[in-house]
Scaffold this motif. Structure first.
Motif, PDB file in Angstrom:
ATOM      1  N   PHE A 132      -1.989  81.192  -0.246  1.00  0.00           N
ATOM      2  CA  PHE A 132      -1.103  81.180  -1.406  1.00  0.00           C
ATOM      3  C   PHE A 132      -1.488  80.054  -2.367  1.00  0.00           C
ATOM      4  O   PHE A 132      -1.673  80.265  -3.567  1.00  0.00           O
ATOM      5  N   LEU A 133      -1.627  78.822  -1.829  1.00  0.00           N
ATOM      6  CA  LEU A 133      -1.926  77.668  -2.674  1.00  0.00           C
ATOM      7  C   LEU A 133      -3.338  77.748  -3.248  1.00  0.00           C
ATOM      8  O   LEU A 133      -3.576  77.360  -4.395  1.00  0.00           O
ATOM      9  N   SER A 134      -4.286  78.232  -2.444  1.00  0.00           N
ATOM     10  CA  SER A 134      -5.667  78.261  -2.910  1.00  0.00           C
ATOM     11  C   SER A 134      -5.925  79.360  -3.943  1.00  0.00           C
ATOM     12  O   SER A 134      -6.995  79.400  -4.562  1.00  0.00           O
TER      13      SER A 134
ATOM     14  N   GLY B 125      -5.413  72.940  -9.081  1.00  0.00           N
ATOM     15  CA  GLY B 125      -6.055  73.263 -10.351  1.00  0.00           C
ATOM     16  C   GLY B 125      -7.189  72.318 -10.678  1.00  0.00           C
ATOM     17  O   GLY B 125      -8.299  72.757 -11.061  1.00  0.00           O
ATOM     18  N   ILE B 126      -6.952  71.025 -10.537  1.00  0.00           N
ATOM     19  CA  ILE B 126      -7.977  70.030 -10.848  1.00  0.00           C
ATOM     20  C   ILE B 126      -9.162  70.177  -9.914  1.00  0.00           C
ATOM     21  O   ILE B 126     -10.330  70.135 -10.329  1.00  0.00           O
ATOM     22  N   ARG B 127      -8.905  70.365  -8.624  1.00  0.00           N
ATOM     23  CA  ARG B 127     -10.001  70.478  -7.663  1.00  0.00           C
ATOM     24  C   ARG B 127     -10.838  71.726  -7.937  1.00  0.00           C
ATOM     25  O   ARG B 127     -12.060  71.713  -7.761  1.00  0.00           O
ATOM     26  N   LYS B 128     -10.177  72.808  -8.356  1.00  0.00           N
ATOM     27  CA  LYS B 128     -10.935  74.022  -8.676  1.00  0.00           C
ATOM     28  C   LYS B 128     -11.800  73.801  -9.914  1.00  0.00           C
ATOM     29  O   LYS B 128     -12.950  74.251  -9.979  1.00  0.00           O
ATOM     30  N   VAL B 129     -11.256  73.119 -10.926  1.00  0.00           N
ATOM     31  CA  VAL B 129     -12.023  72.830 -12.139  1.00  0.00           C
ATOM     32  C   VAL B 129     -13.231  71.969 -11.812  1.00  0.00           C
ATOM     33  O   VAL B 129     -14.314  72.119 -12.393  1.00  0.00           O
ATOM     34  N   LEU B 130     -13.075  71.067 -10.818  1.00  0.00           N
ATOM     35  CA  LEU B 130     -14.167  70.183 -10.437  1.00  0.00           C
ATOM     36  C   LEU B 130     -15.153  70.857  -9.486  1.00  0.00           C
ATOM     37  O   LEU B 130     -16.067  70.215  -8.964  1.00  0.00           O
ATOM     38  N   GLY B 131     -14.934  72.141  -9.179  1.00  0.00           N
ATOM     39  CA  GLY B 131     -15.926  72.904  -8.437  1.00  0.00           C
ATOM     40  C   GLY B 131     -15.627  73.151  -6.973  1.00  0.00           C
ATOM     41  O   GLY B 131     -16.474  73.690  -6.251  1.00  0.00           O
TER      42      GLY B 131
ATOM     43  N   ARG C 109     -12.605  78.560  -0.155  1.00  0.00           N
ATOM     44  CA  ARG C 109     -12.608  78.431   1.306  1.00  0.00           C
ATOM     45  C   ARG C 109     -12.430  76.982   1.740  1.00  0.00           C
ATOM     46  O   ARG C 109     -11.878  76.704   2.796  1.00  0.00           O
ATOM     47  N   SER C 110     -12.911  76.047   0.913  1.00  0.00           N
ATOM     48  CA  SER C 110     -12.705  74.631   1.238  1.00  0.00           C
ATOM     49  C   SER C 110     -11.229  74.264   1.131  1.00  0.00           C
ATOM     50  O   SER C 110     -10.702  73.506   1.951  1.00  0.00           O
ATOM     51  N   LEU C 111     -10.576  74.812   0.111  1.00  0.00           N
ATOM     52  CA  LEU C 111      -9.137  74.573  -0.035  1.00  0.00           C
ATOM     53  C   LEU C 111      -8.360  75.181   1.135  1.00  0.00           C
ATOM     54  O   LEU C 111      -7.434  74.566   1.671  1.00  0.00           O
ATOM     55  N   ILE C 112      -8.753  76.401   1.529  1.00  0.00           N
ATOM     56  CA  ILE C 112      -8.085  77.049   2.673  1.00  0.00           C
ATOM     57  C   ILE C 112      -8.274  76.202   3.926  1.00  0.00           C
ATOM     58  O   ILE C 112      -7.334  75.953   4.690  1.00  0.00           O
ATOM     59  N   GLY C 113      -9.515  75.719   4.146  1.00  0.00           N
ATOM     60  CA  GLY C 113      -9.773  74.866   5.306  1.00  0.00           C
ATOM     61  C   GLY C 113      -8.959  73.599   5.279  1.00  0.00           C
ATOM     62  O   GLY C 113      -8.451  73.147   6.316  1.00  0.00           O
ATOM     63  N   GLN C 114      -8.805  73.021   4.088  1.00  0.00           N
ATOM     64  CA  GLN C 114      -8.005  71.791   3.973  1.00  0.00           C
ATOM     65  C   GLN C 114      -6.561  72.049   4.367  1.00  0.00           C
ATOM     66  O   GLN C 114      -5.972  71.300   5.149  1.00  0.00           O
TER      67      GLN C 114
END
Length: 783
Positions: free
Chosen positions: A385-387, A303-309, A313-318
């Motif tokens: 799921f998480l992203s 949630g925080i990372r999404k709010v920060l922009g 796809r970056s989350l999926i890659g992570q």
């Protein structure tokens, strides 16, 4: 653990598929098979007539070369110093053996090594064993005990034959030393291999065998039987066919009579390949479940990372990178686990695989790609799921409740337990079949029969040796037993007829064993009509005892006193045998085969002796027998076995498969339980507040446990419904290889289902009870 199981099974499968491929010309080498049906008896053999190879090379330009192996001589005694050693891996071969097969020479010239009589080619191990080295062996003599004493000159030393060969010999003696009536197209005793020229279609070449039969075999057949043509022969239900089988197919696709070794089975390769993939799939499913079960712990991070922009796809890659890294770490542990377990796995699988094989370039590429594929496969669902969490909902503490009852999750659990139930069912059926084999009535008594190989006792002393052993305490009866009712014993087939002149209607094939007067009682066989051989009847030298299958083939209501005829007399003159008894059918081959026609005649079979014993002091009896043996055969090796142990060796492959199946079934179930545990953890976390509310409203611990468990038990029941027809079909197909087999009872499937249900209940209950016992105040304090 999943990766380690996958790697070990993959090594097993690759090893099975690699047989005979070490030969440079493997793709052009073929063995000649023989299929004969005569008088209702089928002979499906891996051997052919001795002139077949030379005839094909002479008549057909497609044949570049041929070679033969003659392995009917069995073991030989080889002299080392003043003592003899019994060597089992011996054969006679043509000098062209090394033109067809790739057996690199260390010393000597293999092209001419077997051109002359009394020559032998040995392996590197044997050169070191008998002569101390490979160079020292060339020109030296190997002394055997045949015909008193025979010297063979070592003309070449070759590298040890790889373990993944369908035959594996240490001694190749010259074919010129075989005592055989060569040139007979009607006698099949040679393993014949042909090397076809490049571009030759072996299936097309098979059509030439009909011409060979008409040109060479039919004229010889007419000399001892009344037959006009092979068409007339076939019209009466008989058959004579030859075919080529590719060298690389022999190990997994051939289970004929007179194979040169114990072959594998392509069905087991398919089964284990499927098991390996299922175990890996189960492990990947576990990772998904365990990752999403802990999703709440990472929800705020997302949630925080999404709010920060941060983009999706970056989350999926992570998350995919994390899962792949986890797979690489798991692979390192799997490699250690494989290294620690490989010797144990080799012992139950009958293999000689080395961990160093994984360092070969092709394996290293595979090992590098494996965690990448597994990481992406296992991490894809958790990553998406998480992203997909909505940042506002997550930061307010509201995780998407739609995942509480995901159809994908349910499907994954069903796949896991369907696989587990199939493996459990298969293991139960395999062990029941093996137990049936061990306990079924065979028609003879295999227990408490001691078999002693007598090659070291001089021929004139073998009767005296048998009589001396018969006097020992605990020995009930004694007999010569060169022929035994186990598949690795000596065999002899011949052609007989019900009339003096044989034709395609009255002729039939039959096993014929030479025995003595005490053989039948010693083996615990039962004569149901007539009598046994007796010294009181001088005419028994031309008498015969048959089994029930032979009586059925003959069609006589009472065969006692009837005659059968054979053309094995001097110059092909027909000789008659008077039937004096009928013995109850007994299984003299594996229970994979029906009992065929068999006859007993009085004759020489003194290369082994059997003793029915009845004593608790087996060790003391063996010590006395060995002492007497060494007294009468000084310097000769003492070799013995019990008949029930020889019987068990016929099913060595099934026993190995049973152990491997049991091992990996347990591991698959364990891995599936880990996945179920992860899913139970996830579901308990998702329903924490619901459980708290229910407890506040009066729900008991059993109520909560039942609520959390019933959904999983429903999935296991669905798995059971899917697994039953699949496992029934697969195991029914496996059992078809046995002429004598168990029926698959319904209780086996119920037992497998109950076991899976109990395993699932036990796994889920642990987490369910933990959730049910939790203090509801803690879960509701934020409401």
């Amino acid at each position: 653990m999943g990766l380690a199981c996958f790697i070990m099974i993959a090594m097993y499968v690759v090893d099975e598929l690699s047989y005979d491929k070490y030969n440079d010309k493997a793709e052009r080498i073929y063995r000649i098979n023989s299929d004969i049906r005569f008088g209702g008896t089928d002979l499906i053999m891996a051997v052919s007539a001795d002139p077949m190879g030379a005839t094909l090379k002479k008549d057909y330009p497609q044949v570049e070369e041929y070679t033969r192996i003659y392995a009917s001589s069995g073991s030989r005694l080889i002299k080392k110093g003043n003592d003899y050693i019994n060597e089992d891996r011996v054969s006679n071969a043509d000098s062209t053996l090394f033109d067809v097969f790739t057996f690199p020479a260390i010393t000597g010239d293999t092209k001419t090594a077997l051109n002359e009589p009394n020559t032998v080619v040995i392996t590197e191990s044997i050169a070191k064993k008998y002569f101390g080295g490979t160079s020292a062996a060339i020109g030296k003599n190997v002394e055997t005990d045949e015909r008193g004493s025979t010297l063979y000159k070592v003309t070449a030393v070759i590298k040890d034959i790889p373990h993944n060969s369908h035959f594996n010999y240490d001694f190749f003696f010259s074919m010129d030393n075989v005592d055989y009536r060569f040139g007979n197209f009607l006698s099949h005793n040679f393993h014949t291999y042909v090397l076809l020229k490049p571009g030759t279609d072996y299936k097309e070449f098979n059509k030439n065998f009909k011409q060979v039969i008409d040109r060479y075999i039919l004229p010889q057949a007419k000399q001892f039987m009344k037959i006009e043509s092979m068409d007339d022969f076939a019209k009466t239900g008989n058959k004579l066919e030859y075919s080529l089988i590719p060298l690389t197919d022999i190990h997994l696709h051939s289970s004929r009579q007179v194979e040169l070794g114990v072959n594998g089975n392509i069905q087991y390769v398919y089964i284990f390949s499927a098991v390996a993939l299922f175990i890996l799939l189960i492990a990947c499913i576990n990772f998904m479940n365990l990752s999403t079960a802990r999703s709440a712990g990472r929800a705020k991070e997302v949630g925080i990372r999404k709010v920060l922009g941060t983009e999706k796809r970056s989350l999926i890659g992570q998350f995919l990178t994390e899962s792949t890294l986890m797979a690489f770490l798991a692979l390192l542990l799997a490699f250690v686990f494989t290294w620690l377990s490989l010797s144990w796995f080799n012992s139950i699988a009958g293999k000689e695989m080395q961990i160093s094989v994984l360092l070969n370039p092709q394996y290293l590429i595979f090992l590098f790609l494996l965690p990448v594929i597994v990481g992406i496969l296992a991490g894809s669902y958790p990553a998406f799921f998480l992203s997909s969490f909505q940042p506002i909902a997550v930061l307010k503490g509201k995780i998407n409740s739609g995942f509480k009852k995901s159809n994908l999750r349910s499907s994954l659990v069903v796949i896991q337990f369907t696989t587990s139930i199939i493996l459990i069912t298969g293991t139960i059926i395999i062990y029941n079949q093996l137990n049936y084999i061990q306990t079924t009535k065979l028609g003879f008594n295999k227990d408490q029969v001691l078999v002693i190989n007598n090659p070291g006792v001089q021929r004139e002393n073998r009767e005296a040796f048998k009589n001396e052993i018969a006097k020992l305490n605990g020995v009930k009866s004694a007999s010569f037993a060169g022929y035994l009712p186990v598949s690795n014993s000596s065999r002899s087939d011949n052609t007989y007829s019900t009339e003096p002149v044989m034709n395609e209607k009255n002729g039939f094939n039959m096993q014929n064993w030479n025995i003595d007067y005490n053989y039948i009682p010693t083996m615990g066989m039962e004569i149901i009509k007539g009598r046994n051989f007796s010294p009181e009847f001088g005419s028994d030298s031309s008498a015969m005892i048959i089994n029930e299958s032979t009586a059925n083939v003959l069609g006589f209501e009472n065969p006692i006193g009837k005659k059968v005829y054979s053309s094995t007399g001097p110059d092909g003159v027909s000789i008659s045998y008077n039937i004096i008894g009928v013995v109850r059918n007994f299984n003299y081959e594996s229970l994979r085969k029906n009992v065929g026609p068999l006859s007993f005649q009085l004759g020489n079979n003194r290369w082994a002796s059997a003793y029915r014993v009845s004593t608790a002091d087996i060790a003391g009896l063996l010590k006395s027998v060995e002492s007497k043996y060494k007294e009468m055969a000084p310097g000769m090796p003492f070799s013995y076995e019990f008949l029930d142990e020889s019987f068990d060796q016929m099913y060595r492959e099934e026993q190995r498969v049973g152990k491997v199946a049991l091992t990996f079934s347990l591991l698959a179930v364990l891995i599936a339980c880990l996945g179920l545990f992860g899913l139970a953890t996830y579901m308990a976390e998702q329903r924490t507040k619901e459980i708290g509310v229910r407890k506040v409203l009066g729900a008991s611990v059993p109520d909560v446990v039942s609520m959390l468990s019933k959904d999983f038990l429903k999935l296991v029941f669905i798995s059971f419904v899917i697994a039953v027809p699949v496992s029934w079909w697969g195991m029914n197909k496996w059992l078809q290889d046995f002429a004598y087999r168990i029926s698959i009872g319904w209780w086996i499937f119920i037992a497998a289902g109950v076991i899976a249900m109990l395993i699932a209940l036990f796994t889920v209950s642990f987490q369910a009870i933990k959730a049910a016992l939790a203090n509801p105040v803690k879960s509701l304090r934020t409401e």
